[in-house]
Design an enzyme around this catalytic site. Structure first.
Site, PDB file in Angstrom:
ATOM      1  CG  HIS A 225     -94.181  21.287  50.533  1.00 25.63           C
ATOM      2  ND1 HIS A 225     -94.943  20.317  50.808  1.00 25.63           N
ATOM      3  CD2 HIS A 225     -94.428  23.014  50.229  1.00 25.63           C
ATOM      4  CE1 HIS A 225     -96.457  20.609  50.404  1.00 25.63           C
ATOM      5  NE2 HIS A 225     -95.950  22.630  50.494  1.00 25.63           N
ATOM      6  CG  ASP A 263     -95.653  17.152  52.316  1.00 30.51           C
ATOM      7  OD1 ASP A 263     -94.330  17.383  52.664  1.00 30.51           O
ATOM      8  OD2 ASP A 263     -95.780  17.997  51.609  1.00 30.51           O
ATOM      9  N   GLY A 348     -99.629  28.682  49.711  1.00 33.41           N
ATOM     10  CA  GLY A 348     -99.929  29.174  50.740  1.00 33.41           C
ATOM     11  C   GLY A 348    -100.809  28.640  51.322  1.00 33.41           C
ATOM     12  CB  SER A 350     -98.340  24.136  51.682  1.00 30.12           C
ATOM     13  OG  SER A 350     -98.672  23.277  50.494  1.00 30.12           O
ATOM     14  CB  SER A 366     -99.328  17.517  50.887  1.00 27.30           C
ATOM     15  OG  SER A 366     -98.444  16.997  50.295  1.00 27.30           O
TER      16      SER A 366
END
Length: 404
Positions: A225, A263, A348, A350, A366
């Protein structure tokens, strides 16, 4: 629904470890400092933990083979006195009693049976069913020998209906109330990492995961993502200031809305850059990536991300299905195959790295819930989910860059 408890059959008198165990002084400074802070460990407890972690790494696969269909999982567990033990559960008392140096417990359900039960909930999604509002996640929980379904406050009845539709035996299920909904960890503010500009008037920030190669092509693994295929990624040169171009997204997978899937993604790094087999230590020294051996449930690990830096926790459960929601409470993708940890994370972070005390890459962030402030930043107070690194490497034909 009821919580299933297991009785202790035997406790080993000592931890038996072959070879020399890693000493606390051998840890990278960033890891040692963060583990002691976030897990509330003394130097003595950290050393004892490392000994137990090594036992778990060496014995977990052998336990599963030895106990066969009776195997009900194994995990690291912290005791009331602050020490750590390695626990194995079995549906057969006679087989479990023979395990040297390991605490054994009687279980009602085998791991195979629990995985099958969890699969009944997953199968609803394959039949195009939607995750009801208020049902956030489900996974096998080894210590409680159950399938745990995470629900919003006041949504247990909704969860019960969801379980009933799957045909799952209610006696296997335990409900956990989650005060905050899980969300993807993207932010429109923060510290350092990578930035992308998709042309909608906003900059989006994530964190670099692990350096990888694909043949002679350089890259790094991250969360799907964090960007779409073909999008350009820039170094974050100071807060929200795009620096040099790093590369482009070569692959990306992230379900949206009511969709289901993994993801994961990876960025192809431009040839003028180089890769370092390390994780940034935010001023405390970088941590070398030595491999990707999967850690056991209960194992400690640390996370690095551009917003909140270094934070540590423990693995809670694996192969978790998480239904994310956006800020408006609408479905934001249901992600499968995640690992849940007690390390905190913020927007942020991620895509950032999860790594163990012995330098074994575990996965990339994730999502999660909460923040790293207040009680959520205390030992075991966080809630985060990562996509395991091995499936990412396998899916895209990547090789993890290491320095053994």
């Amino acid at each position: 629904m009821r919580k299933f408890s297991m009785s202790v059959l035997a406790v080993a008198a000592a931890m038996v470890v072959s070879g020399s165990a890693l000493a606390a002084d051998d840890l990278a400074p960033a890891l040692k400092t963060a583990m002691k802070r976030d897990l509330g460990l003394t130097d003595k407890q950290l050393t004892q933990y490392l000994t137990t972690e090594r036992l778990a790494t060496e014995q977990e696969k052998g336990l599963a083979k030895q106990l066969g269909d009776n195997y009900a999982g194994a995990w690291l567990e912290r005791k009331a006195d602050g020490s750590f033990g390695f626990v194995a559960a079995s549906t057969s008392v006679s087989k479990a009693k023979t395990l040297t140096g390991i605490e054994t417990r009687q279980a009602r359900h085998s791991l195979k049976a629990l995985d099958t039960a969890k699969g009944q909930l997953d199968s609803l999604l394959s039949r195009s069913a939607k995750v009801p509002k208020g049902v956030y996640s489900w996974s096998v929980d080894l210590p409680s020998n159950s399938v745990v379904v995470g629900v919003a406050p006041g949504a247990q009845a909704t969860g019960e209906d969801f379980v009933a539709r799957s045909g799952l035996d209610a006696s296997v299920v335990r409900f956990e109330t989650m005060n905050e909904a899980p969300q993807r960890r993207i932010a429109i503010q923060g510290g350092r990492g990578m930035l992308r500009n998709p042309g909608d008037g906003y900059l989006y920030a994530c964190s670099v995961g692990f350096p990888v190669t694909k043949g002679t092509t350089l890259g790094y693994a991250t969360a799907g993502h964090c960007g779409d295929v073909g999008e350009i990624v820039y170094q974050e040169n100071g807060q929200w200031n795009p620096g040099v171009r790093v590369g482009t997204f070569a692959a990306s997978s992230m379900p949206s809305g009511t969709g289901t899937g993994p993801d994961r993604g990876w960025v192809k790094v431009d040839s003028n850059h180089t890769l370092s087999a390390s994780v940034y230590g935010y001023g405390s020294g970088d941590v070398t990536v030595k491999g990707s051996t999967e850690a056991a449930v209960g194992a400690a690990l640390c996370r690095s991300g551009r917003t909140s830096g270094w934070h540590c926790g423990a693995i809670r459960t694996k192969n978790m299905t998480v239904s994310y929601v956006d800020d408006a409470g609408n479905p934001d993708g249901t992600v499968t195959g995640l690992t849940r940890t007690s390390a905190c994370a913020e927007g942020g972070d991620s895509g950032g790295s999860f790594i163990t005390s012995v330098g074994q890459a575990q996965g990339v962030l994730s999502g999660g819930s909460g923040s790293c402030s207040g009680s959520q930043g205390n030992p075991g107070g966080g809630n985060s989910y990562f996509s395991p690194i091995k499936p990412i490497l396998s899916a895209y034909g990547l090789t993890l860059k290491t320095n053994p």
